[in-house]
Design a protein around this motif. Structure first.
Motif, PDB file in Angstrom:
ATOM      1  N   ARG A  48      27.592 -18.989  41.196  1.00  0.00           N
ATOM      2  CA  ARG A  48      26.248 -18.956  40.932  1.00  0.00           C
ATOM      3  C   ARG A  48      25.303 -19.971  41.733  1.00  0.00           C
ATOM      4  NH1 ARG A  48      21.398 -17.825  39.963  1.00  0.00           N
ATOM      5  NH2 ARG A  48      20.462 -17.556  37.845  1.00  0.00           N
ATOM      6  N   GLY A 186      20.726  -8.626  41.547  1.00  0.00           N
ATOM      7  CA  GLY A 186      21.026  -8.848  40.242  1.00  0.00           C
ATOM      8  C   GLY A 186      19.338  -8.479  39.686  1.00  0.00           C
ATOM      9  N   GLN A 204      24.211  -6.129  40.377  1.00  0.00           N
ATOM     10  CA  GLN A 204      24.780  -6.911  39.487  1.00  0.00           C
ATOM     11  C   GLN A 204      23.766  -6.998  38.136  1.00  0.00           C
ATOM     12  OE1 GLN A 204      25.071 -10.439  41.443  1.00  0.00           O
ATOM     13  NE2 GLN A 204      27.058 -10.040  42.313  1.00  0.00           N
ATOM     14  N   SER A 206      24.000  -9.054  34.537  1.00  0.00           N
ATOM     15  CA  SER A 206      24.450 -10.260  33.955  1.00  0.00           C
ATOM     16  C   SER A 206      24.595 -10.191  32.282  1.00  0.00           C
ATOM     17  CB  SER A 206      23.760 -11.687  34.100  1.00  0.00           C
ATOM     18  OG  SER A 206      22.332 -11.592  33.680  1.00  0.00           O
ATOM     19  N   SER A 246      28.686  -9.100  33.881  1.00  0.00           N
ATOM     20  CA  SER A 246      29.354 -10.312  33.464  1.00  0.00           C
ATOM     21  C   SER A 246      29.443 -10.559  32.166  1.00  0.00           C
ATOM     22  CB  SER A 246      28.288 -11.369  33.957  1.00  0.00           C
ATOM     23  OG  SER A 246      27.832 -11.398  35.519  1.00  0.00           O
ATOM     24  N   THR A 311      32.651 -14.920  33.331  1.00  0.00           N
ATOM     25  CA  THR A 311      32.139 -16.467  33.332  1.00  0.00           C
ATOM     26  C   THR A 311      33.181 -17.518  33.014  1.00  0.00           C
ATOM     27  OG1 THR A 311      31.222 -16.577  31.204  1.00  0.00           O
ATOM     28  CG2 THR A 311      29.885 -15.600  33.053  1.00  0.00           C
TER      29      THR A 311
END
Length: 339
Positions: A48, A186, A204, A206, A246, A311
């Protein structure tokens, strides 16, 4: 089969219990985690990017170092805030990091999330153009960056250069062939996911997105992925796109796992407002491996994605994070058909 990577925020602090007490600790341990993760069979090491924070900030030195120490694992970001970026300088940095890793860079970029300071990108020398929002500026920077990665000459050469030039206009160097196909956007909404598809970027998504219809997080995220894929097909791109999601997933296999996460992961989604936008935050998972398998079978977005980024609590140190990753790869992933 599903590609499994880790995503580290790179937290560091001098608080009691932290294994990353300095920025140097966080960076050096990030390299060690990536090396160990590759040995475990993990597919990706992602980092990140947050400015003005005690977390990872400038990604390319770290990506290059990981690339030099590993040979197989993908290396990437999730995500670089394009409001802060000079897209030409970034193209040079990305080309160098990709060449060092021999084509393993998977670069996640985006408009970015709320930062530590007000309009932090202004301190970096950037401001939206007339009639442009900061999100528009991020997308403009992204489009220039993608154009630079095409490798076409655009700069008029000096007729009396210090070193001989190839014929024609010059491109940025070093250039890494194929990197443009390994750029991810993202997306926090269905609309931006569709825009990413039109631009030819991978997706992406999250643990946070706009709450667009009140459905559970994993359902809305799966809808976002399907909207992205439909837009990709409509755009007529020749290659197949990649999609990552994620999650915070922890397998409880010993007393230390139980001490850290034994009470977490059973809560549901949460909702709130970010910059006046109603948002939904996905739940975490923490349980014994067999129970995790059953819970994760019901996550529609994970089922839709080809890549899962786990994560990790990087401040708990290298050994614990490798243990946490190994537990997922060896005790959870096989039960879901990912391995």
């Amino acid at each position: 089969m599903k590609s499994i990577g880790f995503l580290s925020f790179g937290h560091w602090s001098a608080q009691q219990g932290s294994a990353t007490r300095t920025a140097g600790d966080a960076l050096l341990q990030a390299i060690d985690i990536a090396v160990g993760a590759e040995e475990l069979g993990v597919d990706g090491a992602y980092f990140r990017v947050h400015h003005f924070a005690r977390q990872h900030a400038s990604p390319f030195p770290l990506l290059a170092a990981v690339g030099a120490r590993t040979s197989r694992i993908e290396i990437g970001t999730g995500v670089i805030d394009m409001r802060y970026e000079n897209p030409l300088y970034m193209a040079e940095d990305a080309g160098a990091a990709d060449l060092i890793s021999q084509g393993r860079l998977q670069l996640g970029i985006s408009r970015g999330s709320p930062e530590q300071v007000i309009d932090g990108w202004r301190y970096f020398g950037y401001a939206p153009a007339e009639g442009e929002s900061e999100a528009d500026m991020a997308r403009r920077h992204a489009q220039v960056f993608l154009q630079m990665l095409e490798g076409q000459g655009f700069a008029e050469p000096n007729p009396r250069p210090m070193f001989p030039n190839p014929p024609g206009r010059l491109r940025l160097e070093p250039f890494s062939e194929g990197l443009k196909e390994r750029i991810w956007w993202g997306a926090g909404s269905n609309k931006t996911a569709e825009w990413a598809a039109q631009m030819g970027m991978n997706l992406q998504s999250s643990t946070l997105k706009d709450d667009e219809n009140g459905a559970p997080f994993h359902v809305q995220q799966a809808e976002q992925i399907r909207a992205y894929r439909a837009a990709w097909a409509a755009a007529g791109h020749k290659r197949s796109p990649r999609v990552s999601v994620s999650r915070s997933i922890f397998a409880i296999t010993n007393d230390l796992d139980r001490a850290y996460f034994g009470r977490g992961g059973k809560e549901g989604d949460s909702r709130g407002y970010i910059e006046a936008q109603r948002s939904i935050f996905g739940r975490s998972y923490a349980d014994e491996p067999d129970k995790l398998v059953e819970q994760l079978k019901g996550d529609e977005a994970i089922a839709e994605a080809d890549t899962l980024l786990l994560t990790i609590p990087n401040s708990l140190g290298v050994d614990y994070n490798l243990h946490a990753l190994e537990s997922i790869v060896t005790q959870v992933a096989p039960g879901l058909g990912w391995r």
